[in-house]
Design a protein around this motif. Structure first.
Motif, PDB file in Angstrom:
ATOM      1  N   THR A   1      50.615  45.319  32.913  1.00 59.46           N
ATOM      2  CA  THR A   1      49.594  44.849  32.661  1.00 59.46           C
ATOM      3  C   THR A   1      49.911  43.045  32.953  1.00 59.46           C
ATOM      4  O   THR A   1      48.884  42.091  33.257  1.00 59.46           O
ATOM      5  N   VAL A   2      50.731  42.630  33.710  1.00 59.80           N
ATOM      6  CA  VAL A   2      51.513  41.818  34.367  1.00 59.80           C
ATOM      7  C   VAL A   2      50.939  41.524  35.001  1.00 59.80           C
ATOM      8  O   VAL A   2      49.789  40.270  35.909  1.00 59.80           O
ATOM      9  N   LEU A   3      50.578  42.928  36.134  1.00 58.69           N
ATOM     10  CA  LEU A   3      50.817  42.756  37.980  1.00 58.69           C
ATOM     11  C   LEU A   3      48.821  42.159  37.984  1.00 58.69           C
ATOM     12  O   LEU A   3      48.149  42.133  38.784  1.00 58.69           O
ATOM     13  N   ASP A   4      48.420  43.074  36.366  1.00 62.73           N
ATOM     14  CA  ASP A   4      46.833  43.406  36.206  1.00 62.73           C
ATOM     15  C   ASP A   4      45.703  41.725  36.374  1.00 62.73           C
ATOM     16  O   ASP A   4      45.239  41.476  36.778  1.00 62.73           O
ATOM     17  N   ASN A   5      46.564  41.151  35.532  1.00 63.27           N
ATOM     18  CA  ASN A   5      46.577  39.594  35.282  1.00 63.27           C
ATOM     19  C   ASN A   5      46.926  38.767  36.440  1.00 63.27           C
ATOM     20  O   ASN A   5      45.848  38.296  36.666  1.00 63.27           O
ATOM     21  N   VAL A   6      47.832  39.186  37.123  1.00 64.90           N
ATOM     22  CA  VAL A   6      48.134  38.224  38.393  1.00 64.90           C
ATOM     23  C   VAL A   6      46.635  38.883  39.637  1.00 64.90           C
ATOM     24  O   VAL A   6      46.480  38.303  40.021  1.00 64.90           O
TER      25      VAL A   6
ATOM     26  N   GLU B   1      44.024  40.343  38.973  1.00 59.94           N
ATOM     27  CA  GLU B   1      42.765  39.424  38.595  1.00 59.94           C
ATOM     28  C   GLU B   1      42.340  37.841  39.351  1.00 59.94           C
ATOM     29  O   GLU B   1      41.295  37.207  39.544  1.00 59.94           O
ATOM     30  N   ASN B   2      43.413  37.045  38.954  1.00 59.50           N
ATOM     31  CA  ASN B   2      43.492  35.787  38.932  1.00 59.50           C
ATOM     32  C   ASN B   2      43.223  35.265  40.637  1.00 59.50           C
ATOM     33  O   ASN B   2      43.114  34.393  41.557  1.00 59.50           O
ATOM     34  N   LEU B   3      44.031  36.767  41.580  1.00 60.15           N
ATOM     35  CA  LEU B   3      43.892  36.175  42.961  1.00 60.15           C
ATOM     36  C   LEU B   3      42.071  37.042  43.678  1.00 60.15           C
ATOM     37  O   LEU B   3      41.913  37.561  44.730  1.00 60.15           O
ATOM     38  N   VAL B   4      41.605  37.625  42.801  1.00 66.45           N
ATOM     39  CA  VAL B   4      39.961  37.743  43.366  1.00 66.45           C
ATOM     40  C   VAL B   4      39.309  36.947  44.054  1.00 66.45           C
ATOM     41  O   VAL B   4      39.431  35.486  43.371  1.00 66.45           O
ATOM     42  N   ASP B   5      38.728  37.481  45.239  1.00 64.85           N
ATOM     43  CA  ASP B   5      38.032  36.282  46.359  1.00 64.85           C
ATOM     44  C   ASP B   5      36.765  35.444  45.693  1.00 64.85           C
ATOM     45  O   ASP B   5      36.502  36.142  44.170  1.00 64.85           O
TER      46      ASP B   5
END
Length: 351
Positions: A58-63, A65-69
Motif C-alpha cells: 500500500t505504501v509503495l502504491d501511494n508513493v 502514484e505520487n510520482l506519476v508523470d
C-alpha cells in the motif's frame, strides 16, 4: 550445554498423538457450532496479519502514484472526459428505455427483478497453487459479509465467501478443485455444472453427454439454480469440446472470464433475498408504479426520491418491518425499485 530434561517421549508416540489429533479435527471441523466459532475467531485473529503484510504494498502504491508523470495524467484526464461525454449522451435515453422495458414486461405479466446491492472489496493476499485457489479480502462481518456470499469482478464471477472474520473474509475461487457452480449456455439455455481444475485459466464441465448442443465459443452464465449465485452473471467461455466415440460423456473445458490470476478489486453481491423478503408485484402494482413515474417525470419530480418517500410512507401505514438486517455501509440502490433485466435475459427466461 546439558538439557534440562534428558528423556524425551518416543517418536512413535508423538506421531500417534499427532495423527489422532489431526483425525479428530478433520471429523469435527464444521460439524459443531463450537468449531465454527473457533474458525471464525482464528480468521479474525489472522486478519490483522494480512493487513500488516499488505502495508508495504500500500505504501509503495501511494508513493508510485505520487510520482506519476504530469503529462500522463493530463492524457488520461482528457480520455476520461471524452468517455464521460459519451456515457452522458447514452444516459439521456436511459429513463425512457427503462419505462418502455417496464411496459413491455407488464404486457408479458412478468414480475420485475429487484436490484442487488454491490460493494467493492480489495484483495489482501492470495493463495493460488494447484490444490488451493483462495484469496482474502478486506470486507468482513462488520461490513455485512456472510458465508456463501457471491463475489464477482467487472468481467464475471470470481467465487464465494467461505469464511468470515470481523474485518476480512476468505473467498474460494471458482477455479479451486473443490468448487462447482451451476451454469447454463447463453445460446440455448443448456444447463451444466462447471467445476474448478486447480488452474486459474481453466474450468471443466462435468457429465456433459456427447449429444448436448455445446460448442467452442459459447458463453456460460450463472443459471440461478441452488440459490447461491444470482442468475445471468457471466462465468466462462467454452474453449474446447472433445467427443470421443468410446465415451458417453464429452470432455469440455472453459476459460473463466474473471481475471483470477490478476485480481486486485472484487465486488460483493447482496441478493434481494438477503436484504428484504421478495414479494412479486402484481400487474396492477407495476402499472401504478409506471404511471406514477411518468407523472413525476412530467412534473419534474426526482423519480428516485418520490419512490423512496412513497415506499416509506406505505410501509409506515401498513406497519411493515424488515426482519432481515441490512448490512452496514451498503451502497445506495439504483433509481428503480425493480431492476430491468439485461437484453440477454429474454434468451434465458423459461415459461
Amino acid at each position: 550445554m546439558k538439557p534440562i530434561f534428558s528423556k524425551t517421549s518416543p517418536l512413535g508416540l508423538r506421531l500417534f498423538l499427532a495423527v489422532t489429533a489431526s483425525i479428530m479435527l478433520i471429523l469435527t471441523d464444521g460439524q459443531t457450532n463450537t468449531m465454527i466459532k473457533v474458525r471464525s475467531f482464528m480468521e479474525t485473529a489472522v486478519g490483522g496479519l494480512y493487513y500488516l503484510a499488505n502495508t508495504p504494498r500500500t505504501v509503495l502504491d501511494n508513493v508510485s502514484e505520487n510520482l506519476v508523470d504530469t503529462g500522463k495524467l493530463q492524457i488520461e484526464n482528457k480520455v476520461l472526459k471524452e468517455q464521460l461525454r459519451e456515457k452522458n449522451a447514452d444516459l439521456l435515453l436511459l429513463d425512457q428505455l427503462k419505462v418502455e422495458n417496464q411496459r413491455l414486461r407488464l404486457l408479458l405479466n412478468s414480475p420485475l427483478r429487484t436490484d442487488e446491492y454491490k460493494k467493492i472489496g480489495e484483495i489482501l493476499t492470495a493463495e493460488t497453487d494447484r490444490y488451493r485457489q483462495q484469496v482474502v479480502i478486506n470486507q468482513g462481518r462488520q461490513e455485512g459479509a456472510y458465508v456463501g456470499q457471491p463475489v464477482i469482478d467487472e468481467k464475471g464471477v470470481v467465487g464465494q465467501i467461505i469464511s468470515v472474520g470481523e474485518k476480512s473474509s476468505r473467498v474460494l475461487l471458482i477455479s479451486d478443485v473443490t468448487h462447482s457452480i451451476p451454469v447454463q449456455v447463453l445460446r440455448n439455455d443448456v444447463r451444466v455444472i462447471a467445476s474448478g481444475s486447480g488452474r486459474s485459466d481453466e474450468l471443466t464441465l462435468d457429465n456433459v453427454p456427447r449429444s448436448v448442443d455445446i460448442a467452442k465459443g459459447d458463453l456460460l452464465v450463472t443459471s440461478g439454480l441452488g440459490g447461491r449465485f444470482p442468475e445471468g452473471y457471466p462465468v466462462a467461455v467454452v474453449e474446447n469440446v472433445s467427443r470421443d466415440g468410446s465415451n458417453y460423456f464429452a470432455t469440455v473445458t472453459a476459460k473463466p472470464l474473471a481475471s483470477l490470476e490478476r485480481l486486485r478489486y472484487v465486488l460483493l453481491v447482496w441478493s434481494h433475498e438477503e436484504i428484504h423478503k421478495y414479494q412479486a408485484s402484481s400487474p396492477e402494482d407495476v402499472r401504478n408504479t409506471v404511471q406514477q413515474r411518468l407523472a413525476n417525470k412530467e412534473r419534474g419530480v426526482d423519480t428516485k426520491k418520490a419512490l423512496v418517500t412513497e415506499g416509506n410512507e406505505n410501509n409506515k401505514e401498513n406497519g411493515e418491518k424488515d426482519d432481515i438486517a441490512i448490512p452496514e455501509n451498503l451502497p445506495e440502490m439504483n433509481s428503480n425499485d425493480h431492476q430491468v433485466l439485461p437484453e440477454i435475459q429474454e434468451h434465458r427466461e423459461e415459461d
